[in-house]
Design an enzyme around this catalytic site. Structure first.
Site, PDB file in Angstrom:
ATOM      1  N   LYS A 222       0.812  -1.228   0.000  1.00  0.00           N
ATOM      2  CA  LYS A 222       0.000   0.000   0.000  1.00  0.00           C
ATOM      3  C   LYS A 222       0.843   1.275   0.000  1.00  0.00           C
ATOM      4  O   LYS A 222       2.045   1.262   0.233  1.00  0.00           O
ATOM      5  CB  LYS A 222      -1.011  -0.042   1.153  1.00  0.00           C
ATOM      6  CG  LYS A 222      -2.178  -0.982   0.809  1.00  0.00           C
ATOM      7  CD  LYS A 222      -3.286  -0.969   1.812  1.00  0.00           C
ATOM      8  CE  LYS A 222      -4.416  -1.904   1.346  1.00  0.00           C
ATOM      9  NZ  LYS A 222      -5.413  -2.113   2.397  1.00  0.00           N
ATOM     10  N   ARG A 256      -3.341  -9.987   5.370  1.00  0.00           N
ATOM     11  CA  ARG A 256      -3.867 -10.083   3.992  1.00  0.00           C
ATOM     12  C   ARG A 256      -2.759  -9.600   3.049  1.00  0.00           C
ATOM     13  O   ARG A 256      -2.377  -8.429   3.119  1.00  0.00           O
ATOM     14  CB  ARG A 256      -5.116  -9.203   3.886  1.00  0.00           C
ATOM     15  CG  ARG A 256      -5.776  -9.197   2.517  1.00  0.00           C
ATOM     16  CD  ARG A 256      -6.964  -8.237   2.517  1.00  0.00           C
ATOM     17  NE  ARG A 256      -7.653  -8.243   1.241  1.00  0.00           N
ATOM     18  CZ  ARG A 256      -7.279  -7.513   0.195  1.00  0.00           C
ATOM     19  NH1 ARG A 256      -6.232  -6.714   0.267  1.00  0.00           N
ATOM     20  NH2 ARG A 256      -7.978  -7.574  -0.931  1.00  0.00           N
TER      21      ARG A 256
HETATM   22  N1  HH2 Z   1      -7.564  -3.783   1.234  1.00  0.00           N
HETATM   23  C1  HH2 Z   1      -7.967  -3.851  -0.045  1.00  0.00           C
HETATM   24  C2  HH2 Z   1      -9.092  -4.621  -0.397  1.00  0.00           C
HETATM   25  N2  HH2 Z   1      -9.768  -5.324   0.522  1.00  0.00           N
HETATM   26  N3  HH2 Z   1     -10.061  -5.994   2.767  1.00  0.00           N
HETATM   27  C3  HH2 Z   1      -9.679  -5.930   4.054  1.00  0.00           C
HETATM   28  N4  HH2 Z   1     -10.348  -6.618   4.986  1.00  0.00           N
HETATM   29  N5  HH2 Z   1      -8.603  -5.186   4.458  1.00  0.00           N
HETATM   30  C4  HH2 Z   1      -7.871  -4.454   3.570  1.00  0.00           C
HETATM   31  O1  HH2 Z   1      -6.909  -3.763   3.992  1.00  0.00           O
HETATM   32  C5  HH2 Z   1      -8.251  -4.490   2.194  1.00  0.00           C
HETATM   33  C6  HH2 Z   1      -9.377  -5.281   1.827  1.00  0.00           C
HETATM   34  C7  HH2 Z   1      -7.210  -3.091  -1.071  1.00  0.00           C
HETATM   35  O2  HH2 Z   1      -6.192  -3.874  -1.611  1.00  0.00           O
HETATM   36  P1  HH2 Z   1      -6.283  -4.703  -2.988  1.00  0.00           P
HETATM   37  O3  HH2 Z   1      -7.279  -5.788  -2.893  1.00  0.00           O
HETATM   38  O4  HH2 Z   1      -4.919  -5.143  -3.341  1.00  0.00           O
HETATM   39  O5  HH2 Z   1      -6.711  -3.632  -4.052  1.00  0.00           O
HETATM   40  P2  HH2 Z   1      -8.097  -3.281  -4.701  1.00  0.00           P
HETATM   41  O6  HH2 Z   1      -9.087  -3.006  -3.655  1.00  0.00           O
HETATM   42  O7  HH2 Z   1      -7.776  -2.087  -5.551  1.00  0.00           O
HETATM   43  O8  HH2 Z   1      -8.541  -4.454  -5.518  1.00  0.00           O
END
Ligand code: HH2
Length: 277
Positions: A222, A256
């Site tokens: 992030k 995660r």
């Molecule tokens: N971060 C993202 C998405 N889902 N869920 C939880 N519980 N906690 C988090 O910190 C979290 C999450 C964002 O990351 P990513 O899935 O890599 O990106 P995107 O939402 O753009 O698909």
């Protein structure tokens, strides 16, 4: 009766591992901040899920709508989300690991739970789609309640805001009849926060233990890492591992991550050293 009702102990089993659980991220989206478009092809997505399972993931987190906390998110309809998930979910479930469904829509969550997902991941912590709490209660599955905000406020006491938000979510959950032992709390690194506020939530994660719930941290690749050490998302593995180790030492029970093999190795080394202390 849904298949999920046969698996009421998913979270208890994960917490009984005696080490932090590693949740591998599988985004079937064209626009995720770090891996957008990479796994939109379902065969590639399934291969990636298989690889994360082989690398030691304990949970696979499947999402079909980017949360894009840094702007540029394209909202998708429930139908589009289901169309992206349909070819991937059954194959991912077949790998035998618990699958969480990362969605803010109750309709999508219910659909996934009926097809073998066993954990709900709500990045609005029951405070957006009013039906989420009902779906979680009906299915009796673990629910990740993540803190989120519409606006970034750089002068906000972010820990106070996170705690107030969790208190509200827990109240909504209790009213809906969700068992308290099914709830995991997540401070939502990068969501409605400045990079400094994201760092604060990691640094002060142990304060959230007072809620008595398992804690999850999602900080992989992030932007707060870029604020400390300028880098593109794919170049943030070192920073992600450092921060995940510190989060685990402060009480995170689930991490995660995008980089499963590296994280599993780091956590094994931390545990080995800790056991000799
Ligand atoms: N971060 C993202 C998405 N889902 N869920 C939880 N519980 N906690 C988090 O910190 C979290 C999450 C964002 O990351 P990513 O899935 O890599 O990106 P995107 O939402 O753009 O698909």
């Amino acid at each position: 009766m849904t298949a999920t009702l046969n698996k009421p102990h998913t979270l208890a089993r994960l917490l009984a591992l005696g080490r932090p659980a590693v949740m591998g991220i599988l985004n079937v989206t064209p626009d995720s901040f770090s891996d957008g478009g990479q796994f939109l092809d379902s065969a590639v997505a399934i291969d990636h899920a298989r690889r994360m399972a082989a690398e030691g993931a304990d949970i696979l987190d499947l999402g079909a709508e980017s949360t894009r906390p840094y702007g540029g998110m394209k909202p998708v309809s429930a139908e589009d989300e289901l169309a992206r998930l349909a070819p991937v979910l059954p194959e991912v479930v077949r790998l035998g690991l618990p699958v969480s469904i990362d969605t803010i829509k109750a309709k999508v969550a219910a659909w996934a739970l009926e097809r073998g997902a066993t954990i709900m991941n709500d990045v609005w912590g029951l405070q957006r789609d009013a039906d989420m709490a009902r779906v979680a209660a009906e299915h009796g599955v673990p629910l990740i309640v993540m803190h989120n905000r519409h606006e970034v406020d750089p002068v906000l006491d972010i820990m106070a805001d996170v705690k107030d938000f969790f208190a509200r979510s827990l109240e909504i959950a209790a009213r809906a009849g969700i068992a308290r032992e099914q709830i995991v709390l997540d401070p939502g690194v990068g969501f409605g926060k400045t990079p400094e506020q994201s760092i604060t939530t990691i640094a002060r994660l142990s304060e959230l233990r007072a809620f008595g719930q398992p804690l999850l941290i999602g900080l992989s690749r992030k932007r707060f890492i870029d604020s400390v050490s300028p880098s593109k998302p794919q170049q943030r593995i070192g920073g992600s591992i450092a921060a995940n180790v510190l989060a685990v030492l402060r009480g995170a029970g689930i991490v995660r991550v995008h980089d499963v093999a590296e994280t599993v190795q780091a956590l094994r080394v931390v545990a080995a050293i800790q056991s000799h202390g």
